[in-house]
Scaffold this motif. Structure first.
Motif, mmCIF file in Angstrom:
data_model
loop_
_atom_site.group_PDB
_atom_site.id
_atom_site.type_symbol
_atom_site.label_atom_id
_atom_site.label_comp_id
_atom_site.label_asym_id
_atom_site.label_seq_id
_atom_site.Cartn_x
_atom_site.Cartn_y
_atom_site.Cartn_z
ATOM 1 N N ARG A 114 18.985 -3.473 -10.382
ATOM 2 C CA ARG A 114 19.470 -2.898 -11.029
ATOM 3 C C ARG A 114 21.653 -3.201 -10.342
ATOM 4 O O ARG A 114 22.111 -2.752 -10.985
ATOM 5 C CB ARG A 114 19.541 -1.398 -10.595
ATOM 6 C CG ARG A 114 18.496 -0.650 -11.552
ATOM 7 C CD ARG A 114 18.021 1.039 -10.683
ATOM 8 N NE ARG A 114 16.972 1.050 -11.221
ATOM 9 C CZ ARG A 114 16.596 1.762 -12.438
ATOM 10 N NH1 ARG A 114 17.975 1.745 -12.893
ATOM 11 N NH2 ARG A 114 15.510 2.274 -12.644
ATOM 12 N N ALA A 160 1.106 -1.385 0.048
ATOM 13 C CA ALA A 160 -0.396 -0.103 0.174
ATOM 14 C C ALA A 160 0.588 1.072 0.293
ATOM 15 O O ALA A 160 0.964 1.950 0.761
ATOM 16 C CB ALA A 160 -0.625 -0.455 1.287
ATOM 17 N N MET A 161 1.329 1.778 -0.726
ATOM 18 C CA MET A 161 2.125 3.246 -1.403
ATOM 19 C C MET A 161 1.722 3.542 -2.096
ATOM 20 O O MET A 161 1.555 3.569 -2.976
ATOM 21 C CB MET A 161 3.603 2.430 -1.367
ATOM 22 C CG MET A 161 3.855 1.465 -2.433
ATOM 23 S SD MET A 161 6.300 1.049 -1.965
ATOM 24 C CE MET A 161 6.609 2.555 -1.980
ATOM 25 N N ASP A 162 2.829 4.732 -2.621
ATOM 26 C CA ASP A 162 2.922 5.459 -3.525
ATOM 27 C C ASP A 162 2.702 4.759 -4.970
ATOM 28 O O ASP A 162 3.881 4.180 -5.072
ATOM 29 C CB ASP A 162 3.711 6.641 -3.378
ATOM 30 C CG ASP A 162 3.817 7.701 -4.597
ATOM 31 O OD1 ASP A 162 2.688 8.376 -5.309
ATOM 32 O OD2 ASP A 162 4.684 7.818 -5.179
ATOM 33 N N HIS A 189 10.503 1.154 -8.129
ATOM 34 C CA HIS A 189 11.572 0.145 -7.744
ATOM 35 C C HIS A 189 11.318 -0.537 -6.971
ATOM 36 O O HIS A 189 11.541 -1.810 -6.624
ATOM 37 C CB HIS A 189 11.238 1.355 -5.694
ATOM 38 C CG HIS A 189 12.150 2.828 -6.213
ATOM 39 N ND1 HIS A 189 13.504 3.002 -6.619
ATOM 40 C CD2 HIS A 189 11.376 3.890 -6.349
ATOM 41 C CE1 HIS A 189 13.144 4.506 -6.249
ATOM 42 N NE2 HIS A 189 12.141 4.926 -6.483
ATOM 43 N N TYR A 190 9.981 -1.813 -7.325
ATOM 44 C CA TYR A 190 9.628 -2.696 -6.326
ATOM 45 C C TYR A 190 8.618 -3.761 -7.312
ATOM 46 O O TYR A 190 8.302 -4.751 -6.824
ATOM 47 C CB TYR A 190 8.664 -2.053 -5.234
ATOM 48 C CG TYR A 190 9.068 -1.479 -3.740
ATOM 49 C CD1 TYR A 190 10.146 -2.181 -3.151
ATOM 50 C CD2 TYR A 190 8.617 -0.127 -3.826
ATOM 51 C CE1 TYR A 190 10.885 -1.290 -2.466
ATOM 52 C CE2 TYR A 190 9.426 0.292 -2.538
ATOM 53 C CZ TYR A 190 10.197 -0.696 -1.697
ATOM 54 O OH TYR A 190 10.814 0.229 -0.917
#
Lengths: 594, 594
Positions: free
Chosen positions: A249, A202-204, A211-212
């Protein structure tokens, strides 16, 4: 179907990325613009490098902020596009990804968006380029697949289609009903399909995306469900991975590319696009093999645990230790491995070893060269991502070579008595390869990944995740520190299950073994949390036995000291307890550091 | 005011945490239960260790799921509490943190919550314990400070008060109006105040709280505003830090504790609880000092950049190189530092060097022992978190020793001509100390931290953040790789500003200097993005000059090859450009790897 991968998904220079994609068996690539800008190769050289590597350039990406703009901004976008179409001509790429506008000056006007995309498509068509228009989940006005498709349909331009991206779609999706309409898009209007999974966070959404992301099967999205919808349209372009991930990365491009290709193989199996040999789930652990420069401390530990050295390999410096159903091999060669005792190999009892190897090969597990004499059993092995060698051994009654035939009796028969089995093996993973490891064990071995848990080591968080067979015959716990570390506390371990851990612990102590001392404060807390029978807690306190309880049953466990990189856990599962004593891990880790 | 820190905020064993807290000057600690459970020390031994270290135990924490429960569950909670109150008696702790229930069986009934908390407080009072009740931001029914306070007020029990936690309050707060009511709580009913900051992240509040908290001044919360409200109540308990942070869990406890105490010193200054010596903002960079085992390549680089060796230290192997306003010292000793050329020290031009040192000492900057002969200037220096030595030099016209007097002329006067100044210095940080570094430069030097930016290195993301004086006289860019790395590309650099970077680049080349080659693809992209005057782009392409533009102006910059761990940037800022060319960093990093 053809498989492709965006260069942004891999680490390194553009040429390193292309080489890794080719070696992992991809048919094509998406060239991410920043990778091209940073490359010393000209577009022509990149084109020829790809051709040499057997890769097509399936997409050039991305173009941003091109639709629903004030005319002056759109004119600038067209100017940029002209340059990019010329670049694509040199590169030999015929499809470009256009993302929905995020610019503040973009206006909420679908007619304008369609008209400008149409003008862009006119320009593109003149250069032999197709526009694949995609809704970013955080697009300013156009942020859903169906909105993007409505604009594309309204534009009605042959050089304009839509690009579907599983992250952008599924990160905003509340359920399968949100993607059902995809099947009604004409397949020829889906110009591209980008695939990524992601953990349910639950994030922006922009940070989540950047990133994920992870490869299909590594996160919480129903990527296969989406692909099924897309296939119903008749889409016949590539399945292409586009994964922004901070860990990938940094990780070596080669293993990441293989992990990526494996995820697509599994996905294609799930949606019935491919039928690799079926998984052969192992039914148990035939043996665990410790590699050590010095057999004495290992033999002493196993001896105190009640193991007997019963056999020796006919041609190699490998001793077989046995107790009840648990078998441990102790290998003192090859001599070049002088980095301390470690768990180097696992024998998996397989109902069909030959089938298991076919599955493993099909899922890109590195098959290990056989290092054996002509007379040895023809055991096949593959390397797990952490380097552990996994041998496929014939389970009792199964067809296959008998690895035990390579051993000759070398000691008294094992002591009859207490039950002992290998309950689980815990293997330390490199932090770059944690998600890869779970997907490997799932796809290659047919094991089921359980929930990830965080464990507070005094010097940093660890993460751990079990992969298990449904009946619990095989349980492997994958764990990873928060950062690279050679710390021996982040060690591998062998967990032996018994029907009476108190007796096993007493026996071990009586034989001179040292159990890990557990602080008295832990037992005071147990007394606050649970009620015990008279004397029970005192016994645990005396022996250093830890206790846990879940909805199914109880768990009691204790630990030996560490030898090299390996320690042993003795445990007792009662009443269907499913876990591994995670609530006790912080206390155990602190005791190991002390 | 008294300062305290929760043991969970620091890395290591309980004794390591206590020692670090004491050394950093904390008056007390909160004992986090898991740290106690994992400690081999008895409660009595912990109590006595704390007393020896001059630490009071201000809080034991946490107790969970104790209020608004079905009677049977509450009875179990009371049983647990009895054990914990006995533990606290042994520990000598008189306040316990009780968090609002998250258990699914908790009911939405404030009367029940108040009644059960009252019963718990009865039990506590009998053991000489006070209950500090806190609303978790994710509490099942009670999740705001005012709701928790209403329940405490309704219970009306002298042994029951509230605990305010800045994270739980500010993570849910939309603005200052949400915390104004706090000032109306009677101060004696606020039993505890826990402080943490956090970056503004749009994510699940529990994950945000457990992994991303940081010390006040390191995140985006108005912690000072909240503390002002609390102080109005007459609260006279400690200011206590409770920070769950994945990085701090791994970092050495000593520096983290000092960073923590520094954050509280700055906070106390902000709310007028303390008046340390005022910050003395440096007005410029007097010198940058390179430490090198071999002066030749450094001297050659500086020579090609137009620097002249004009002076030599009277007593040390230090040469002074000068060009216009830029001064670089090249230090070839002490001989034990053989790890390659690096930027070891910075001379800051200070309007009040003595005041700057007093400020630095008050804010816990490690003051370095003076390594100088009797006749040398009495320069004071402190160590930044990355080890860089910061010297406070008298700015022109300021009182203070003249460091230049330690040097005697050793070469021709510097060439008159092109403008050259130190525009900025870029220093690599250890990833454990990135937030600490920004707070250090802000609190000790009075510099202002700018936004953090992510930069895509081909082998992993980097993060960088500038700290600057308002007039741009001092600009330091702190950067950190995604993981520990000795990679020389993650290097320090010196950036020299000039009024004509094209001329400077040509001059450097003509003098035999090598500029970093930039790929042609980069310039094709510049042509797509911007319009240039005739020949301008060709000049940049020829020299390897990168270009950026912001709302204020333009930026042109190029790079030398790396010597040891250091490279040089030549740049030209026009029209008030504020950044550092971040959009070009990925291309620059790739070129440095190539």
């Amino acid at each position: 179907m053809r498989t492709s991968i965006a260069t942004v998904s891999l680490s390194g220079s553009l040429t390193e990325k292309l080489t890794a994609a080719s070696r992992a068996g991809f048919d094509g690539v998406e060239i991410f613009e920043n990778d091209l800008l940073a490359s010393p190769l000209t577009p022509e050289e990149i084109r020829s490098r790809c051709a040499d590597l057997g890769l097509t350039i399936d997409l050039y990406q991305p173009m941003r902020d091109t639709e629903a703009l004030p005319e002056e901004d759109f004119a600038r976008a067209l100017r940029r596009a002209r340059h990019k179409f010329e670049l694509m001509r040199r590169l030999g790429a015929d499809t470009v990804l256009v993302c929905s506008s995020v610019a503040p000056q973009a206006v909420d006007d679908d007619d304008l968006a369609a008209a400008q995309l149409s003008r862009l498509a006119d320009l593109a068509a003149g250069s032999g380029v197709r526009i694949a228009y995609e809704a970013l989940a955080w697009g300013r006005h156009i942020s859903t697949w169906d909105h993007a498709w409505r604009v594309v349909r309204a534009a009605g331009h042959p050089a304009l289609g839509t690009c579907l991206d599983s992250f952008h779609i599924l990160s905003r999706s509340a359920g399968p009903e949100d993607v059902e309409g995809i099947a009604r898009i004409p397949g020829e209007k889906i110009f591209f399909l980008q695939l990524a999974d992601a953990p349910r966070l639950a994030m922006d959404v922009l940070q989540w995306s950047r990133h994920y992301r992870c490869f299909p099967g590594q996160g919480g999205f129903d990527v296969a469900g989406l692909v099924r919808q897309v296939l119903r349209t008749g889409y016949d372009g590539p399945l292409s991975l586009e994964v922004f991930n901070d860990v990938f990365r940094q990780a070596e491009a080669g293993p990441t590319a293989r992990d990526a290709q494996r995820s697509l193989l599994l996905l294609q199996e799930e949606v019935a696009l491919a039928a690799p040999p079926a998984p052969v789930v192992p039914t148990g652990v035939a043996f665990a093999e410790l590699l050590t420069p010095d057999a004495q401390p290992v033999a002493a530990l196993l001896g105190a645990l009640g193991f007997t050295r019963t056999a020796r390999h006919r041609g190699k410096p490998v001793d077989l230790f046995q107790r009840d159903q648990a078998t441990v091999l102790v290998n003192t060669g090859p001599a070049e491995r002088r980095d301390g005792t470690r768990l180097a190999a696992v024998g998996l009892a397989s109902p069909d070893p030959a089938g298991a190897v076919r599955r493993a090969e099909a899922l890109l597990a590195p098959v290990l060269p056989r290092r054996r004499a002509a007379e040895d059993a023809a055991l096949e092995a593959v390397a797990a991502p952490d380097g552990t060698e996994l041998f496929f051994c014939a389970a009792p009654g199964a067809d296959g070579p008998d690895w035990r035939a390579d051993f000759e009796a070398a000691g008294p028969a094992p002591e009859a008595g207490a039950v002992c089995r290998i309950d689980h093996l815990a293997l330390t993973q490199h932090w770059h390869h944690f998600d890869e490891a779970a997907l490997f064990h799932r796809s290659v071995l047919g094991l089921r990944p359980q929930e990830s848990v965080d464990v507070a080591d005094p010097y940093g968080l660890q993460r751990s995740r079990a992969v298990t067979s449904d009946d619990g015959g095989v349980r492997i716990v994958l764990s990873v520190g928060a950062a690279p570390s050679d710390d021996t506390v982040h060690a591998q371990h062998l967990a032996f299950g018994t029907d009476d851990v108190v007796a096993a612990a007493r026996r071990f102590r009586a034989a001179g073994g040292h159990l890990l001392p557990i602080p008295a404060n832990y037992y005071d807390d147990l007394a606050a949390r649970f009620e015990f029978a008279d004397g029970e807690l005192e016994t645990y306190r005396e022996l250093g036995i830890l206790y846990d309880r879940d909805a199914y049953g109880e768990f009691r466990h204790c630990y030996t000291r560490t030898v090299g990189h390996v320690f042993v856990e003795l445990l007792q599962r009662d009443g269907g307890y499913r876990g591994y004593g995670a609530p006790n891990a912080a206390v155990r880790l602190a005791a190991q550091h002390a």
